[in-house]
Design a protein around this motif. Structure first.
Motif, PDB file in Angstrom:
ATOM      1  N   ARG A 188      -8.686  19.917   3.188  1.00 61.34           N
ATOM      2  CA  ARG A 188      -7.827  18.946   2.512  1.00 61.34           C
ATOM      3  C   ARG A 188      -6.396  18.956   3.030  1.00 61.34           C
ATOM      4  NH1 ARG A 188     -10.781  18.611  -2.311  1.00 61.34           N
ATOM      5  NH2 ARG A 188     -12.636  17.489  -1.654  1.00 61.34           N
ATOM      6  N   VAL A 189      -5.786  17.804   2.925  1.00 59.03           N
ATOM      7  CA  VAL A 189      -4.361  17.696   3.246  1.00 59.03           C
ATOM      8  C   VAL A 189      -3.654  17.112   2.028  1.00 59.03           C
ATOM      9  CG1 VAL A 189      -2.642  16.614   4.704  1.00 59.03           C
ATOM     10  CG2 VAL A 189      -4.779  17.384   5.698  1.00 59.03           C
ATOM     11  N   TYR A 190      -2.614  17.771   1.604  1.00 60.56           N
ATOM     12  CA  TYR A 190      -1.886  17.334   0.419  1.00 60.56           C
ATOM     13  C   TYR A 190      -0.547  16.744   0.818  1.00 60.56           C
ATOM     14  CZ  TYR A 190      -5.336  19.849  -2.275  1.00 60.56           C
ATOM     15  OH  TYR A 190      -6.519  20.267  -2.828  1.00 60.56           O
ATOM     16  N   TYR A 191      -0.237  15.623   0.245  1.00 58.73           N
ATOM     17  CA  TYR A 191       1.047  14.970   0.502  1.00 58.73           C
ATOM     18  C   TYR A 191       1.922  15.047  -0.731  1.00 58.73           C
ATOM     19  CZ  TYR A 191      -0.315  12.926   4.956  1.00 58.73           C
ATOM     20  OH  TYR A 191      -0.679  12.752   6.265  1.00 58.73           O
ATOM     21  N   ARG A 192       3.215  15.099  -0.469  1.00 64.51           N
ATOM     22  CA  ARG A 192       4.126  14.992  -1.607  1.00 64.51           C
ATOM     23  C   ARG A 192       5.442  14.369  -1.163  1.00 64.51           C
ATOM     24  NH1 ARG A 192       5.429  20.735  -0.405  1.00 64.51           N
ATOM     25  NH2 ARG A 192       7.615  21.030  -0.904  1.00 64.51           N
ATOM     26  N   VAL A 193       6.134  13.813  -2.112  1.00 64.21           N
ATOM     27  CA  VAL A 193       7.409  13.150  -1.860  1.00 64.21           C
ATOM     28  C   VAL A 193       8.489  14.204  -1.654  1.00 64.21           C
ATOM     29  CG1 VAL A 193       9.193  11.689  -2.863  1.00 64.21           C
ATOM     30  CG2 VAL A 193       6.786  11.113  -3.165  1.00 64.21           C
ATOM     31  N   THR A 194       9.272  14.043  -0.615  1.00 61.55           N
ATOM     32  CA  THR A 194      10.316  15.038  -0.344  1.00 61.55           C
ATOM     33  C   THR A 194      11.691  14.398  -0.287  1.00 61.55           C
ATOM     34  OG1 THR A 194       9.814  14.769   1.995  1.00 61.55           O
ATOM     35  CG2 THR A 194       8.879  16.671   0.880  1.00 61.55           C
ATOM     36  N   ASP A 195      11.781  13.173  -0.718  1.00 57.92           N
ATOM     37  CA  ASP A 195      13.076  12.489  -0.710  1.00 57.92           C
ATOM     38  C   ASP A 195      13.335  11.935  -2.105  1.00 57.92           C
ATOM     39  OD1 ASP A 195      15.181  10.646  -0.462  1.00 57.92           O
ATOM     40  OD2 ASP A 195      14.738  10.366   1.656  1.00 57.92           O
ATOM     41  N   ALA A 196      14.342  12.493  -2.752  1.00 63.30           N
ATOM     42  CA  ALA A 196      14.612  12.135  -4.141  1.00 63.30           C
ATOM     43  C   ALA A 196      14.925  10.649  -4.293  1.00 63.30           C
ATOM     44  CB  ALA A 196      15.764  12.974  -4.675  1.00 63.30           C
ATOM     45  N   ARG A 197      15.458  10.050  -3.234  1.00 65.53           N
ATOM     46  CA  ARG A 197      15.811   8.638  -3.331  1.00 65.53           C
ATOM     47  C   ARG A 197      14.604   7.771  -3.640  1.00 65.53           C
ATOM     48  NH1 ARG A 197      18.716   8.130   2.360  1.00 65.53           N
ATOM     49  NH2 ARG A 197      16.844   9.276   2.881  1.00 65.53           N
ATOM     50  N   VAL A 198      13.450   8.205  -3.149  1.00 67.48           N
ATOM     51  CA  VAL A 198      12.241   7.429  -3.378  1.00 67.48           C
ATOM     52  C   VAL A 198      11.971   7.249  -4.867  1.00 67.48           C
ATOM     53  CG1 VAL A 198       9.747   7.415  -3.120  1.00 67.48           C
ATOM     54  CG2 VAL A 198      11.195   8.063  -1.194  1.00 67.48           C
TER      55      VAL A 198
ATOM     56  N   VAL B  61       0.828  -1.199   0.000  1.00 69.92           N
ATOM     57  CA  VAL B  61       0.000   0.000   0.000  1.00 69.92           C
ATOM     58  C   VAL B  61       0.864   1.251   0.000  1.00 69.92           C
ATOM     59  CG1 VAL B  61      -1.606   1.367   1.374  1.00 69.92           C
ATOM     60  CG2 VAL B  61      -1.991  -1.079   1.064  1.00 69.92           C
ATOM     61  N   ARG B  62       1.925   1.235   0.802  1.00 71.46           N
ATOM     62  CA  ARG B  62       2.777   2.416   0.829  1.00 71.46           C
ATOM     63  C   ARG B  62       3.473   2.623  -0.510  1.00 71.46           C
ATOM     64  NH1 ARG B  62       3.663   0.600   6.360  1.00 71.46           N
ATOM     65  NH2 ARG B  62       5.673  -0.351   5.893  1.00 71.46           N
ATOM     66  N   LEU B  63       3.821   1.520  -1.151  1.00 71.44           N
ATOM     67  CA  LEU B  63       4.435   1.638  -2.474  1.00 71.44           C
ATOM     68  C   LEU B  63       3.468   2.254  -3.466  1.00 71.44           C
ATOM     69  CD1 LEU B  63       6.540  -1.553  -3.297  1.00 71.44           C
ATOM     70  CD2 LEU B  63       7.299   0.809  -3.065  1.00 71.44           C
ATOM     71  N   SER B  64       2.229   1.824  -3.414  1.00 71.36           N
ATOM     72  CA  SER B  64       1.271   2.361  -4.380  1.00 71.36           C
ATOM     73  C   SER B  64       0.996   3.827  -4.086  1.00 71.36           C
ATOM     74  CB  SER B  64      -0.004   1.528  -4.383  1.00 71.36           C
ATOM     75  OG  SER B  64      -0.764   1.766  -3.234  1.00 71.36           O
ATOM     76  N   LEU B  65       1.000   4.193  -2.823  1.00 74.18           N
ATOM     77  CA  LEU B  65       0.834   5.600  -2.470  1.00 74.18           C
ATOM     78  C   LEU B  65       1.984   6.420  -3.038  1.00 74.18           C
ATOM     79  CD1 LEU B  65      -0.321   5.324   1.250  1.00 74.18           C
ATOM     80  CD2 LEU B  65      -1.677   6.118  -0.686  1.00 74.18           C
TER      81      LEU B  65
ATOM     82  N   PRO C  13       0.825  -5.235  -8.348  1.00 71.50           N
ATOM     83  CA  PRO C  13       2.186  -5.487  -8.804  1.00 71.50           C
ATOM     84  C   PRO C  13       3.166  -5.038  -7.722  1.00 71.50           C
ATOM     85  CG  PRO C  13       1.298  -3.543  -9.855  1.00 71.50           C
ATOM     86  CD  PRO C  13       0.192  -4.143  -9.065  1.00 71.50           C
ATOM     87  N   TYR C  14       2.653  -4.407  -6.705  1.00 76.12           N
ATOM     88  CA  TYR C  14       3.510  -3.887  -5.649  1.00 76.12           C
ATOM     89  C   TYR C  14       3.880  -4.975  -4.664  1.00 76.12           C
ATOM     90  CZ  TYR C  14       1.982   0.531  -7.541  1.00 76.12           C
ATOM     91  OH  TYR C  14       1.735   1.568  -8.387  1.00 76.12           O
ATOM     92  N   GLN C  15       3.147  -6.049  -4.705  1.00 77.88           N
ATOM     93  CA  GLN C  15       3.406  -7.117  -3.757  1.00 77.88           C
ATOM     94  C   GLN C  15       4.833  -7.638  -3.884  1.00 77.88           C
ATOM     95  OE1 GLN C  15       0.969  -7.637  -1.665  1.00 77.88           O
ATOM     96  NE2 GLN C  15       2.540  -8.741  -0.555  1.00 77.88           N
ATOM     97  N   GLN C  16       5.226  -7.861  -5.102  1.00 70.99           N
ATOM     98  CA  GLN C  16       6.552  -8.422  -5.345  1.00 70.99           C
ATOM     99  C   GLN C  16       7.655  -7.410  -5.053  1.00 70.99           C
ATOM    100  OE1 GLN C  16       6.620 -10.254  -9.149  1.00 70.99           O
ATOM    101  NE2 GLN C  16       8.562 -11.351  -8.790  1.00 70.99           N
ATOM    102  N   SER C  17       7.410  -6.174  -5.459  1.00 76.77           N
ATOM    103  CA  SER C  17       8.388  -5.128  -5.179  1.00 76.77           C
ATOM    104  C   SER C  17       8.551  -4.939  -3.682  1.00 76.77           C
ATOM    105  CB  SER C  17       7.938  -3.817  -5.817  1.00 76.77           C
ATOM    106  OG  SER C  17       7.853  -3.959  -7.216  1.00 76.77           O
ATOM    107  N   ALA C  18       7.450  -4.992  -2.972  1.00 77.36           N
ATOM    108  CA  ALA C  18       7.503  -4.825  -1.528  1.00 77.36           C
ATOM    109  C   ALA C  18       8.342  -5.930  -0.907  1.00 77.36           C
ATOM    110  CB  ALA C  18       6.091  -4.836  -0.944  1.00 77.36           C
ATOM    111  N   ALA C  19       8.192  -7.136  -1.414  1.00 74.25           N
ATOM    112  CA  ALA C  19       8.964  -8.262  -0.883  1.00 74.25           C
ATOM    113  C   ALA C  19      10.451  -8.046  -1.114  1.00 74.25           C
ATOM    114  CB  ALA C  19       8.494  -9.558  -1.526  1.00 74.25           C
TER     115      ALA C  19
END
Lengths: 112, 112
Positions: free
Chosen positions: A72-82, A22-26, B7-13
């Motif tokens: 509303r609350v807006y999220y964004r990625v703040t780490d380039a490594r991600v 779930v976090r990956l998809s987010l 498809p995130y399942q595998q990446s997460a693993a």
DNA sequence: AAAGTATATTCAAGAAATGGAATATTCAAG
DNA sequence: CTTGAATATTCCATTTCTTGAATATACTTT
């Protein structure tokens, strides 16, 4: 929790935060552009409270930031490594060059 | 455990396997070149059995392969993504462009 | 085949992650 | 200050991870 000796501790914590479907998809959505929670909730198709939990986890390691705008609350990625990591996950696996002999410190450099 | 829709399942693993200080340090060494277990054990400074456990974990997700040569066992990285990820961890964090409005499917595309 | 070496596996207890449910917080509108 | 909407937090039971200890396996030498 005396967990900060190796430089790998912090990296491991980052990766652990990412290692969840779930976090990956987010993050995958957030990597494109900033999004509000309701959007994320709708996209992922889980309960709102659950999404908030996962976003909190991501905040905890500092890979996302939140910004309020009215209700509303807006999220964004703040780490380039991600971005680099997420992109690399799509990459094909690929192999590696063969081998060679062993030169263990245990074997060669044994002078404790 | 019907966990294989996204498809995130595998990446997460994969990421989970990497998200561990000892496994990260092992991979860091292995990314350079193939190494035998005794070498890895000496470098990381943990019990041999423990190192084997962690190597087994890495094998489980397919990021390393083992090769026997007499008594010695040599491991090497077999997933190119690992190198990209490890390298990206050294990268500075970096920020991201600001924001814009919201266009939730919930708000705009609400025709369920 | 017995002994020694390098490595792998199994088991178990404590620690941490997971995810559901209920509830709290914050902001806007009246 | 009450209501409603969007989001966050707390609590908890279950599952999973972690890691030490003991032990097993595989190969080499004798």
């Amino acid at each position: 929790m005396e967990y900060s000796r190796t430089p790998y501790q912090q990296s491991a914590a980052l990766l652990r935060a990412l290692s969840h479907p779930v976090r990956l998809s987010l993050l995958n959505v957030l990597c494109e552009e900033e999004q509000c929670v309701c959007h994320l909730t709708a996209l992922v198709g889980k309960r709102q409270a659950y999404i908030s939990q996962q976003l909190a986890e991501l905040r905890r390691v500092g890979v996302v930031t939140m910004r309020k705008e009215g209700l509303r609350v807006y999220y964004r990625v703040t780490d380039a490594r991600v971005r680099v990591i997420l992109k690399s996950l799509e990459t094909p696996r690929g192999a590696q060059r063969p081998a060679h002999g062993c030169e263990c410190p245990k074997c060669a450099d044994k002078g404790g």
